[in-house]
Design a protein around this motif. Sequence first.
Motif, PDB file in Angstrom:
ATOM      1  N   ASP A  94       0.805  -1.222   0.000  1.00 59.36           N
ATOM      2  CA  ASP A  94       0.000   0.000   0.000  1.00 59.36           C
ATOM      3  C   ASP A  94       0.838   1.273   0.000  1.00 59.36           C
ATOM      4  OD1 ASP A  94      -2.373  -1.210  -0.072  1.00 59.36           O
ATOM      5  OD2 ASP A  94      -2.995  -0.744   1.977  1.00 59.36           O
ATOM      6  N   HIS A 179      -2.993   6.669 -11.624  1.00 56.28           N
ATOM      7  CA  HIS A 179      -3.297   5.667 -10.598  1.00 56.28           C
ATOM      8  C   HIS A 179      -2.115   4.766 -10.273  1.00 56.28           C
ATOM      9  CE1 HIS A 179      -7.436   6.408 -12.446  1.00 56.28           C
ATOM     10  NE2 HIS A 179      -7.397   7.051 -11.309  1.00 56.28           N
ATOM     11  N   ILE A 239     -13.704  -4.174  -2.272  1.00 59.74           N
ATOM     12  CA  ILE A 239     -13.321  -3.369  -3.437  1.00 59.74           C
ATOM     13  C   ILE A 239     -14.517  -2.565  -3.941  1.00 59.74           C
ATOM     14  CG2 ILE A 239     -12.802  -3.597  -5.910  1.00 59.74           C
ATOM     15  CD1 ILE A 239     -10.717  -5.717  -5.171  1.00 59.74           C
ATOM     16  N   ASP A 242     -15.390   0.188  -1.201  1.00 53.99           N
ATOM     17  CA  ASP A 242     -14.396   1.246  -0.992  1.00 53.99           C
ATOM     18  C   ASP A 242     -14.032   1.989  -2.271  1.00 53.99           C
ATOM     19  OD1 ASP A 242     -14.333   0.621   1.677  1.00 53.99           O
ATOM     20  OD2 ASP A 242     -12.677  -0.789   1.471  1.00 53.99           O
ATOM     21  N   GLU A 245     -13.055   5.786  -1.736  1.00 55.43           N
ATOM     22  CA  GLU A 245     -11.858   5.933  -0.913  1.00 55.43           C
ATOM     23  C   GLU A 245     -10.609   5.523  -1.706  1.00 55.43           C
ATOM     24  OE1 GLU A 245     -12.443   4.014   2.833  1.00 55.43           O
ATOM     25  OE2 GLU A 245     -10.303   4.131   3.314  1.00 55.43           O
ATOM     26  N   ASP A 246     -10.692   4.396  -2.393  1.00 60.08           N
ATOM     27  CA  ASP A 246      -9.559   3.922  -3.195  1.00 60.08           C
ATOM     28  C   ASP A 246      -9.248   4.906  -4.313  1.00 60.08           C
ATOM     29  OD1 ASP A 246      -9.105   1.632  -1.703  1.00 60.08           O
ATOM     30  OD2 ASP A 246     -10.501   0.414  -2.874  1.00 60.08           O
ATOM     31  N   GLU A 249      -7.334   7.777  -3.242  1.00 66.55           N
ATOM     32  CA  GLU A 249      -5.938   7.453  -2.936  1.00 66.55           C
ATOM     33  C   GLU A 249      -5.183   6.972  -4.169  1.00 66.55           C
ATOM     34  OE1 GLU A 249      -6.096   4.784   0.347  1.00 66.55           O
ATOM     35  OE2 GLU A 249      -7.035   6.280   1.651  1.00 66.55           O
ATOM     36  N   ARG A 251      -6.063   4.501  -6.342  1.00 68.72           N
ATOM     37  CA  ARG A 251      -6.117   3.062  -6.635  1.00 68.72           C
ATOM     38  C   ARG A 251      -7.464   2.723  -7.253  1.00 68.72           C
ATOM     39  NH1 ARG A 251      -3.118   2.345  -1.481  1.00 68.72           N
ATOM     40  NH2 ARG A 251      -5.064   2.834  -0.441  1.00 68.72           N
ATOM     41  N   PHE A 253      -9.480  -0.570  -8.357  1.00 68.43           N
ATOM     42  CA  PHE A 253      -9.530  -2.029  -8.403  1.00 68.43           C
ATOM     43  C   PHE A 253     -10.662  -2.531  -9.312  1.00 68.43           C
ATOM     44  CE2 PHE A 253      -7.634  -1.074  -4.212  1.00 68.43           C
ATOM     45  CZ  PHE A 253      -6.422  -1.709  -4.387  1.00 68.43           C
ATOM     46  N   THR A 339     -17.356   7.991   1.783  1.00 66.50           N
ATOM     47  CA  THR A 339     -16.374   6.941   2.077  1.00 66.50           C
ATOM     48  C   THR A 339     -16.689   6.338   3.440  1.00 66.50           C
ATOM     49  OG1 THR A 339     -14.928   8.554   3.082  1.00 66.50           O
ATOM     50  CG2 THR A 339     -14.561   8.074   0.751  1.00 66.50           C
TER      51      THR A 339
END
Lengths: 446, 361
Positions: A94, A179, A239, A242, A245-246, A249, A251, A253, A339
């Motif tokens: 992470d 990303h 996944i 979130d 939130e991902d 940040e 990310r 998925f 989130t």
Amino acid sequence: MSASALLASAAHPTELYALFRYLLTPAPSASSLSKQAAHRKSAVAPTANRARCYHFLNLTSRSFSRVIAALDDELRHPVCIFYLVLRALDTVEDDMTIDIARKTLLLKDFHNKIYQRGWTFKESGEKEKDRQLLQEFDVVIEEFLGLDEKYQKVIADITKRMGAGMTQYLAAPTPENPHFIEIQTTASYNVYTHYVAGLVGIGLTDLFAASRLEVPQLASPANIELANEMGQFLQKVNILKDFLEDLQEGRVFWPKDVWAKYVPEGRSVDALAELEHQDAALACLNELVVDALKLVPSCLNYMALLHNPTVFQFCAIPQMMAIATLDHFYNSPSVFRTTGTKIRRGLAVKLMLASKDMHSVKRKYEAYALSINRKNADAVGKNDKDKSFMKVAVACADIVKWIHMHDDAKRTPQAAVSGLKFDWVVMIGLVVIATALAMGMLPTVL
Amino acid sequence: MATKDHYLVVGGGGFLGKRIAELLLESATPPPLVTILDLRRTFSDPRLTAFIEGDITDPVAVSAACKGKTVVIHTAAVIEGFPVPVYWKVNYEGTQNIINACRHHAVRALVYTSSASVTYNGQDLRNGTEADPYCDVHMDTYNETKAAAEQLVLESNGVGGLATVSLRPAGIFGPGDNNASKGLYDAAKKGNWKFMIGDNSTLFDWTYVDNVAHAHILAAKKLLSRASSSSPQQQHSPESEETAAGQAFYITNDTPTFFWDVPKYLYNELGYRNTLRTRIPRGVGMILGAVVDALVAIVAPFKKLTPTFTRFRVKVITNNRYLDIAKAKTVLGYVPTVPLEEGLRRTALHWKAVDKASTAA
């Protein structure tokens, strides 16, 4: 547990009851856990190392440490160490402050590090909440090396496979592609969730079989595939939940071959988080929910294989949380607006208490499959972009069909939903009694 | 093989029979010979060897049609709206005529279209198998005659070199069916798309017509391959290889869904929104149904009522009703070729076109 948890469950008296029951059982302290863990080898006094490990476990996940605490003595410590090793590996993966080359090396070599007495890692980014664990990782290594060799082998094997797998998904953000991780295809999404979660299911299964608390055949190839899907289901639910939130940040998925169908021409996945594209976002979410729901029969198959009550509960609790979470955010715009979406604490506790045996697990799954199916039917025709109606319906039907096939006795179909309605019955009862009391309808004795 | 197989599709002018004939003609190059026997010529297809107009209650016509055929696929039946004796005459005696003709002309295989309802009379049924017995009391005369005729067919297996098999499809639907999707279409047109009975928690089997047709062709081929390979040496082959001959098989899409999800899908495709919003609880439905039943009984001497809302129907809708098709999978090698959703999509397209034509007219 906070007062807000109680307040959130105020309209759900059965959850309030569950919360109070939960409150009345003392949470395991790090020292009591380490003592329990050491109990079997009574010659060895609980070491400071051991206590430190359970301290970390408590820090990383309080509810999870409770579930581990409930495991039989034989398994508790191996599972705790397994969890901490994977948590450390995950923290490295992470951490966006470590450059890719260094990270790749570290992830691939992590299964060797756990054999190096005294090894620690002090370069985690400030934001990593578990950086302390890596700073004092020598403590975990000591405990790992104290485990029976059969457990060490499983933990090292899974760490090796997971670390190597994670390296395939690392990317350096560029202006065109901002990303850190972006999954291209559904196939790749399946492989990724296998590495980061399926392998956890597989490793746990190997630990269960090695401990002889479960039969060795639990780790047969067919069952290992079930264990993999169990882990994938948990990961996919997270996944989906979130997403925002991902995304914030860096990310992503959600597989690109799915979301690309729903974003406007020339836009990237962040379009899904915009209010004007909410219909497309929900359609995308629901398509991925179908993909997750299809794993549920395998999860049920796996749980039905377990014999040891503490192992069963250990596996069932996260599964119950996941299906409840899925029901909570299915077709829900909140996935794209806020989130940290979570099910009510009271509901979580109620589900934990209901995770003791296969019978109540089946009842809950049936109720959730019906609940998702009802939301699905209610949504028909309201979102032209959503083509998943029949697919969700079939996936829910498959879950109920599985439960029918594994039912102890035939019941009337109506009984299935009573669990969700029960709260209202109790609530009305309580209101009636309260009103009666308030109006002084009881005779005064004194 | 020196000569081509020649198939006779009895009832080949009907909804299912037509699809069987068409799929047979597309099943191989060159295709087998296909002849249809039906009361009326409903379509023409140059690929057919012949389209014979004839009545299965007429033994002479049936015998003439069966002459020179390798396989007979018997899909003809009267389904609803006839007096009791007609059901027996067509569904039962008609089947006996076909069996007799097959024997007389040394037809090698007979595939009979039965119904999943021969074992069903409203009970809660989950994963039913072919081991379940016939109903003591049948739902209606149609099912009673279908069950009786199926027994005739299965008992004739092996007599005079004829191999027989019976297929029991559940909830056949498809573009232009006269029952399932038409019923839903009619209900929608009448404005009955607003309410549902029960809480949609019970599972129900539907089967797309092409899958049923596919199963018939598989069953016929299975019987033929067996009949041709029964040389003296092979007759004592191990019993492990299960035989289809003399057996009944459930045929479904292997995708049971909650009862109201299929109507919901079709209504939505037809452009109805916010459908099935009014939910009548099962208990209320049962009471209403009982009232309707009583009313029907009271006025029976004066007028025959055929309501759609009966206690029996409420029971069927709010009970599970789905089957385990493991036997068809293992013995016949049957796998549904058209998934449920694709079948529904094609059916919806058909009814959309019908709807467009009717509003244009």
